[in-house]
Enzyme design. Structure first.
Site, PDB file in Angstrom:
ATOM      1  CE  LYS A 217     -32.674 -21.500  50.566  1.00 55.94           C
ATOM      2  NZ  LYS A 217     -33.077 -22.878  50.826  1.00 55.94           N
TER       3      LYS A 217
HETATM    4  C1  LIG Z   1     -33.319 -23.465  52.088  1.00 51.66           C
HETATM    5  C2  LIG Z   1     -34.329 -24.523  52.135  1.00 51.66           C
HETATM    6  C3  LIG Z   1     -35.167 -24.681  53.246  1.00 51.66           C
HETATM    7  C4  LIG Z   1     -35.026 -23.842  54.485  1.00 51.66           C
HETATM    8  O1  LIG Z   1     -35.355 -22.490  54.273  1.00 51.66           O
HETATM    9  P1  LIG Z   1     -34.937 -21.379  55.340  1.00 51.66           P
HETATM   10  O2  LIG Z   1     -35.323 -20.084  54.723  1.00 51.66           O
HETATM   11  O3  LIG Z   1     -33.452 -21.514  55.485  1.00 51.66           O
HETATM   12  O4  LIG Z   1     -35.633 -21.668  56.603  1.00 51.66           O
HETATM   13  C5  LIG Z   1     -36.152 -25.647  53.185  1.00 51.66           C
HETATM   14  N1  LIG Z   1     -36.313 -26.440  52.104  1.00 51.66           N
HETATM   15  C6  LIG Z   1     -35.514 -26.314  51.027  1.00 51.66           C
HETATM   16  C7  LIG Z   1     -35.710 -27.238  49.879  1.00 51.66           C
HETATM   17  C8  LIG Z   1     -34.498 -25.346  50.993  1.00 51.66           C
HETATM   18  O5  LIG Z   1     -33.733 -25.225  49.914  1.00 51.66           O
END
Ligand SMILES: *Cc1c(COP(=O)(O)O)cnc(C)c1O
Length: 462
Positions: free
Chosen positions: A112
Site C-alpha cells: 500500500k
Molecule cells: C491490501 C492487501 C492485499 C489485497 O490487496 P487488494 O488491492 O485489496 O486486492 C493483499 N496483501 C496485503 C499484504 C495487503 O495489505
C-alpha cells in the site's frame, strides 16, 4: 484524458477532479474514458529507466498536464525517497522460472505504501495549489490505514480518519496506525469486520451532501489514482527482466482482497503490457475464486485467516472489471449493481464466464496450505514469505506450466504477521522500525459498528 463513471451518470472530469471525487458521484467507480495504449516500441525504449522516471511516463498518459511536469517530478521523487531500496520494487529471483516482486520496502512494510506515499504528496499539493480542504476518510483491513497515515501524518491542510475492524488486524498493523500522535490523525476501531467498515465508508461517500460538507476524500482503491500508481510496478517488473525472460509467457500472481492491486494489472495489460495469466490468490474468503470458477459473485461467511489484509468478502474494485467485461456498457453495469444491492449476488452468462477465464485464473488458499508454503520456502531457500505472499506462491505453483515465467507479488513483509509465522516455530528478527513500535503509546477510539457512531466522531474531528 477525461474520466467517467462505471455507472454512466457523471459528466466527464479531469485528473484532479477524479482524485478529489474518489467514489463516483453516481455511486460507481471512475475509469478513464479510453485506456491509452503503450506501443511495443515505446515499452522497449523504457528499459533501464528508473522507477521514478517510469512513473512519470505512465502518468503522462493520464494527467493532461493538469500538474506541471516539474511539480509532478518533485512529488514522485519525494514519495519514493522514503523507500529502503533504490529500485523501489525490486525483483527477487526465487529460481530459474519464478520471481518475487517485493512491494514491501516502503515505510509501513506493505504494498500500500507504493501508491499511498504518492497520494499523500498529491493531496498535499492539491491542498496548497488549489486551496482544497482535504479530509481523508478510509477503511482498512490493516495495511491501507497504516500506509495512508504514514503518507499524510503532520501534513498541513490535511486531516485523516481511518476505520479498522476492532481486534481483527495484526498487532503490528494496529501499532503502526495507533502509535502516531499527530493531531491530524484519528483512528476508529469499529466493533465489526472490514466489510462493515468499508460499507460505512461507501455509504458516507455516496451521501453527496455529507461528502461535500465535510470535504471527504478517498484513499481506498475506489480512488482511481491509487489504481494508476499501482500499474507502475507491473511495468517495472517486466522491464527488470532480462530480454530472454521478457520474451517468455509471463504470469503474474497477486494476493488479492479488494481486487485493487490485480485490477491495476488488468489495466496494465490493456495498456499493452505483455502479461500472460493474471492469477488471483485469495485465502479462505474466496469470493473471487468462486466467481472465476462459477460466474457467481456472492459474499460468503467472513473467516478470520492468517492473511487478515485479504479477509474481505465484497471486493469493491470488482465493479471496474465488470465494466470492461460488459463491454463498457455503463447502463448494464448500473443495472447489475442495483440488482446486487437488492439481491446480494451477481450471476453472469456462460459466454461472459468464458471471457473471465481468459482474463484471470484464481485460487482460494487454505490456512494450512498457507503455513505449509511459508515453511517449505523458508526451509528450501531461506526466503521468508509473509502469509499473503504465501497464498500467492501456492497459486503460482498451482497454475505454472512448462516454459512459463512466474512473477508473484510479495505484498507485505513477514514481520507484520508474526502471529502466524511464529506458529511454525520460526523466529524472525524485526526490522528496527517495527521493533520500536511496541513500547509506544496508542491513540484510538473504539466505537460501535454503525454509521451514526462514525458520523458523531467525524463531526467532532473534521
Ligand atoms: C491490501 C492487501 C492485499 C489485497 O490487496 P487488494 O488491492 O485489496 O486486492 C493483499 N496483501 C496485503 C499484504 C495487503 O495489505
Amino acid at each position: 484524458m477525461k474520466f467517467i463513471s462505471t455507472r454512466g451518470n457523471v459528466a466527464p472530469v479531469g485528473f484532479i477532479d477524479t482524485v478529489l471525487m474518489g467514489l463516483a458521484d453516481d455511486g460507481g467507480l471512475m475509469v478513464p474514458e479510453q485506456i491509452p495504449v503503450v506501443s511495443a516500441q515505446t515499452l522497449s525504449s523504457w528499459r533501464g529507466i528508473s522507477y521514478q522516471e517510469l512513473f512519470l511516463k505512465i502518468f503522462a498518459y493520464y494527467t493532461n498536464d493538469e500538474i506541471p511536469y516539474e511539480d509532478l517530478k518533485k512529488m514522485v521523487e519525494t514519495s519514493y525517497s522514503t523507500f529502503r531500496t533504490p529500485e523501489v520494487t525490486p525483483l527477487h529471483k526465487l529460481n530459474d522460472t519464478s520471481y518475487i516482486l517485493e512491494l514491501f520496502h516502503g515505510p509501513t512494510f506493505a504494498f500500500k505504501d507504493v501508491a499511498l506515499q504518492f497520494i499523500g504528496e498529491l493531496y498535499s499539493y492539491i491542498s496548497k495549489k488549489h486551496g482544497e480542504i482535504i479530509h481523508i476518510l478510509g477503511a482498512t483491513s490493516g495495511d491501507t490505514g497504516a500506509a495512508a497515515i504514514a503518507g499524510v501524518r503532520g501534513k498541513e491542510g490535511i486531516k485523516i480518519c481511518i476505520l479498522h475492524p476492532h481486534e481483527k488486524v495484526s498487532k503490528v498493523q494496529e501499532l503502526q496506525m495507533t502509535t502516531v500522535d499527530d493531531s491530524n490523525v484519528l483512528n476508529l476501531s469499529v466493533k465489526g469486520n472490514f466489510d462493515d467498515c468499508q460499507k460505512i465508508i461507501k455509504d458516507l461517500f455516496a451521501d453527496l451532501e455529507f461528502k461535500g460538507k465535510y470535504h471527504l476524500r478517498a484513499i481506498n482503491s475506489i480512488n482511481f489514482v491509487r489504481i494508476l500508481a499501482q500499474t507502475v510496478y507491473y511495468f517495472y517488473a517486466y522491464l527488470q527482466l532480462s530480454e530472454a525472460d521478457a520474451g517468455k509467457k509471463i504470469n503474474v500472481t497477486v494476493p488479492s482482497g479488494n481486487f485493487g492491486n490485480i485490477f491495476s494489472g488488468f489495466l496494465a495489460k490493456k495498456m499493452g503490457l505483455p502479461i500472460g495469466k493474471l492469477i488471483i490468490a485469495t485465502n479462505e474468503n474466496n469470493i473471487l475464486e468462486r466467481f472465476v470458477r462459477t460466474g457467481e459473485y456472492k459474499p460468503g461467511d467472513f473467516k478470520a485467516t492468517h492473511s487478515p489484509s485479504m479477509d474481505i468478502q465484497v471486493a469493491s474494485n470488482f465493479e471496474r472489471y465488470l465494466y470492461y467485461l460488459l463491454d463498457e456498457d455503463a447502463a448494464q453495469v448500473k443495472a447489475v449493481m442495483d440488482d446486487f444491492k437488492l439481491n446480494g449476488e451477481i450471476k453472469i452468462s456462460d459466454e461472459l464466464l468464458a471471457q473471465v477465464g481468459l482474463d484471470f485464473a484464481a485460487l482460494g488458499v487454505s490456512n494450512d496450505q498457507c503455513l505449509a508454503a511459508i515453511d517449505k520456502y523458508n526451509k528450501q531457500s531461506g526466503y521468508l514469505l509473509d502469509p499473503h505472499t504465501a497464498c500467492g506462491i501456492v497459486a503460482t505453483d498451482t497454475f505454472q506450466e512448462e516454459g512459463e515465467l512466474a512473477i508473484t507479488f510479495a505484498t507485505a513483509h513477514p514481520a507484520k504477521f508474526n502471529e502466524s509465522i511464529s506458529l511454525l516455530g520460526i523466529e524472525q528478527q524485526f526490522p528496527a522500525q517495527i521493533a520500536q513500535l511496541f513500547d509506544r503509546e496508542q491513540h484510538q477510539v473504539v466505537i460501535e459498528n454503525s454509521e451514526a457512531a462514525v458520523v458523531e466522531q467525524l463531526k467532532a474531528f473534521f
